[in-house]
Design a protein around this motif. Structure first.
Motif, short mmCIF file in Angstrom:
data_model
loop_
_atom_site.label_atom_id
_atom_site.label_comp_id
_atom_site.label_asym_id
_atom_site.label_seq_id
_atom_site.Cartn_x
_atom_site.Cartn_y
_atom_site.Cartn_z
N ALA A 25 41.23 22.03 43.58
CA ALA A 25 40.06 21.17 43.80
C ALA A 25 40.39 19.70 43.71
O ALA A 25 41.25 19.27 42.93
N SER A 36 45.78 30.22 45.47
CA SER A 36 44.49 30.44 46.11
C SER A 36 44.51 31.78 46.81
O SER A 36 45.56 32.43 46.95
N LEU A 88 37.63 22.21 47.84
CA LEU A 88 38.61 23.21 47.44
C LEU A 88 39.57 23.48 48.60
O LEU A 88 39.13 23.76 49.72
#
Length: 483
Positions: free
Chosen positions: A111, A385, A241
């Motif tokens: 982020a 991620s 993000l």
């Protein structure tokens, strides 16, 4: 011994005489600003005390923890300076609430956190532009194009977590998000541009992107009496993000108060400067004290605090999924969280499985140190991620946490920290409360880690790992560019 310097002494006497001849307004300004400065220094000392004063809930002291503790406090000072000396509710602009220089609050390695101060009694406009936004609608970008961040959310809270320095602010109803708007609902033009109106009331007939900045909530107290309270937004919080670190870029953003666009910002005054100085000290002190106590008492990171025989953040395990709330010190409104603490010897590993029966719009897994700072995610693979990680055929992500690289693609590097935070995030614009995601963790010998993984687990060579780190290094420089 100091040798006499006639020139120096003459200059000193001249400056002294000039100071004594000041007009009353100048003398008053000097006294006001010195008082504010001295108060700030005192607040910064109280923030420093939280590094090693056992009454202020610091983490266990080790050489590395102490070194990172001083960096941590300086990071809050850096963030407070950026926030207090820059934008105002009258003339706002977005600043980084969290970045590598002031990581905190178990921040998300994927982020960028931005904030702009506002007064929700007035109306504001945000203008923006994004790269390809196919992912915002569940699609894929054409090959070779630059992409928008994978997921974006704007929030308009009535207060800032940790501001009071006391856990009392966690009382339900102390603050709310007056509005939330994420990229799944954001209306975007074909060229990637968008505009958002923020106002205390929605204009009649308005059909564009809108966020409410003043809202009422009715809550029933413990005595059964209902109480209605009005909340006013104090800031706009934005999270961008990133999942595909190689191809996703920041948003372009411009925010302004509608009735002051094109007007000059007032010049600095002693009163304004004194408030800024005082706020820098207060915010730094209170944030450090609040989060120390939050980790120790609420998260129970160092042991059971409420007497139920377990810790909210268990060691080498993860807790049950829980939704974000401003009553629990914030967090992204669309997130479902799961977390715990890793504690590993050099020859141990933790195998963590991520299960998601309903597909979220974002998945992220990050490690942090004992202060709640994300580990260095530019130079180490300390996070993954959902796009970076390999998903097994049964829809499960299996990750390995260890101090040394086991040659597994889904490795999270502790950077040598023997203990720290694990934070798993799934984002759902609408939470599937009956089918929430969950995670499990199991400690195993590092030498035997592959026995606890499927035969088809993706492996990686040292050369491939180095290439991954290079992508991370370039992306982080681009994400936090200063040029």
């Amino acid at each position: 011994m100091h040798e006499p310097d006639p020139l120096h002494d003459a200059v000193f006497e001249k400056v002294k005489a000039h100071a004594e001849a000041r007009d009353p307004a100048t003398r008053d300004a000097a006294a006001l600003l010195r008082q504010a400065w001295d108060g700030m220094i005192g607040q910064l000392q109280e923030a420093r005390d939280a590094i090693d004063d056992p009454r202020l809930w610091p983490p266990p002291a080790t050489p590395r923890n102490l070194a990172e503790g001083y960096r941590y406090v300086l990071g809050f000072l850096y963030g407070s300076i950026s926030r207090c000396l820059g934008p105002t509710p009258e003339f706002p602009y977005f600043v980084r609430a969290i970045q590598p220089l002031n990581r905190s609050t178990i921040d998300n390695c994927d982020a960028i956190y931005l904030m702009a101060p506002i007064d929700g009694n007035h109306s504001y406009t945000i203008r923006g532009r994004a790269g390809d936004t196919s992912a915002w609608r569940g699609g894929q970008a054409p090959a070779g194009v630059r992409k928008a961040p994978h997921y974006v959310i704007f929030e308009a809270p009535s207060g800032y977590s940790g501001e009071s320095g006391s856990l009392k602010e966690l009382k339900p109803g102390s603050r709310i998000n007056c509005a939330e708007l994420d990229c799944t609902e954001l209306k975007v033009e074909a060229d990637g541009s968008f505009e958002i109106l923020l106002a205390p009331e929605k204009p009649p007939g308005y059909e564009g992107n809108f966020m409410l900045t003043r809202a009422s909530r009715t809550r029933r107290n413990k005595d059964g009496v209902s109480e209605t309270r009005e909340y006013v937004s104090q800031l706009v919080m934005l999270r961008e993000l990133f999942c595909d670190w190689e191809n996703e870029d920041l948003l372009e953003l411009f925010i302004y108060r509608n009735d002051l666009l094109g007007q000059p910002m007032p010049a600095c005054t002693p009163e304004a400067a004194a408030r800024q100085i005082a706020d820098i000290g207060r915010f730094t002190r209170n944030q450090v004290h609040f989060w120390n106590e939050f980790y120790a008492v609420v998260c129970e990171c160092y042991g059971d605090m409420n007497g139920d025989g377990k810790c909210f953040m268990p060691r080498n395990d993860v807790n049950k999924p829980n939704a974000a709330s401003l009553a629990t010190a914030g967090g992204m409104a669309t997130n479902v969280y799961c977390g715990g603490m890793f504690e590993l010897a050099d020859d141990e590993a933790l195998v963590v499985e991520l299960h998601q029966p309903v597909e979220p719009v974002y998945i992220g897994f990050s490690l942090g140190n004992i202060w709640g700072e994300s580990l260095d995610f530019a130079n180490y693979q300390s996070s993954l991620s959902g796009l970076q990680a390999h998903r097994d055929a049964d829809n499960v992500y299996r990750c390995v946490i260890s101090h040394r690289d086991p040659g597994i693609a889904n490795w999270l590097d502790t950077t040598g920290q023997p203990e720290g935070y694990m934070a798993i995030r799934w984002a759902y614009p609408e939470k599937p409360m009956d089918k929430l995601p969950w995670a499990t963790a199991k400690k195993v010998p590092l030498a035997e880690v592959r026995r606890h993984l499927p035969a088809a687990t993706r492996t990686i060579t040292p050369q491939e790992r180095r290439r991954q780190i290079a992508i991370r290094q370039e992306h982080v420089q681009r994400r936090y560019r200063q040029h």
